[in-house]
Design an enzyme around this catalytic site. Structure first.
Site, mmCIF file in Angstrom:
data_model
loop_
_atom_site.group_PDB
_atom_site.id
_atom_site.type_symbol
_atom_site.label_atom_id
_atom_site.label_comp_id
_atom_site.label_asym_id
_atom_site.label_seq_id
_atom_site.Cartn_x
_atom_site.Cartn_y
_atom_site.Cartn_z
ATOM 1 N N GLY A 182 17.166 25.804 -35.121
ATOM 2 C CA GLY A 182 18.164 25.548 -36.171
ATOM 3 C C GLY A 182 18.646 24.109 -36.167
ATOM 4 C CB CYS A 183 19.913 21.946 -33.466
ATOM 5 S SG CYS A 183 21.305 23.019 -33.032
ATOM 6 C CB THR A 184 14.649 21.105 -34.768
ATOM 7 O OG1 THR A 184 14.775 21.004 -33.344
ATOM 8 C CG2 THR A 184 13.480 20.264 -35.246
#
Length: 155
Positions: free
Chosen positions: A46-48
């Site tokens: 998700g953060c990527t």
């Protein structure tokens, strides 16, 4: 627990190390608009996705006078690995003791699969040229969030 920021609040000042260990302060951006976003962990799906979305839209955001800063509890070394692996062009800052994350009310109780725990709440704060909060968004989704910000800002 820190109160959530509201439009018109003065954005909490900070100085944190970037992926290369250089100190970066919010004050460095005086006179520019800055999107400060908080994410739980570098190199996670998700953060990527979110970091790549910001990078992919940097020309649109930058063209409208917005700089982008991503803040997570990760150490600078991990941020450098994240930046290099994903070819990120946004500024990534390390907040290992979560003091800045807490000051922005982006750390607190989360629920996942029925379990309650403390963690980084995915949040985005838009700071104007004067260092005031233009908008503060909490519990945002990683996917589609950047497109929503661009739409909300009328870019």
């Amino acid at each position: 627990m820190t109160e959530r920021l509201e439009p018109g609040d003065v954005a909490p000042a900070f100085t944190l190390p970037d992926a290369d260990g250089n100190e970066v302060s919010l004050a460095d951006y005086k006179g520019r608009k800055v999107i400060v976003y908080f994410y739980p962990a570098a190199l996670t799906p998700g953060c990527t996705k979110q970091a790549c979305d910001f990078t992919d839209n940097l020309d649109v955001l930058g063209g409208a006078g917005y700089d982008v800063i991503g803040i997570s509890p990760d150490p600078p070394e991990k941020l450098a690995k994240f930046r290099d692996k994903e070819s990120l062009r946004i500024t990534l800052l390390a907040d290992p003791d979560k003091k800045v994350t807490e000051a922005y009310a982006a750390f607190g109780e989360k629920k996942n699969y029925g379990r309650t725990y403390l963690g980084v709440i995915r949040s985005t704060v838009v700071v104007d040229e004067e260092g005031k909060v233009e908008r503060a968004l909490y519990n945002v989704r990683a996917t589609g969030h950047v497109a929503k910000i661009i739409k909300d800002l009328g870019l």
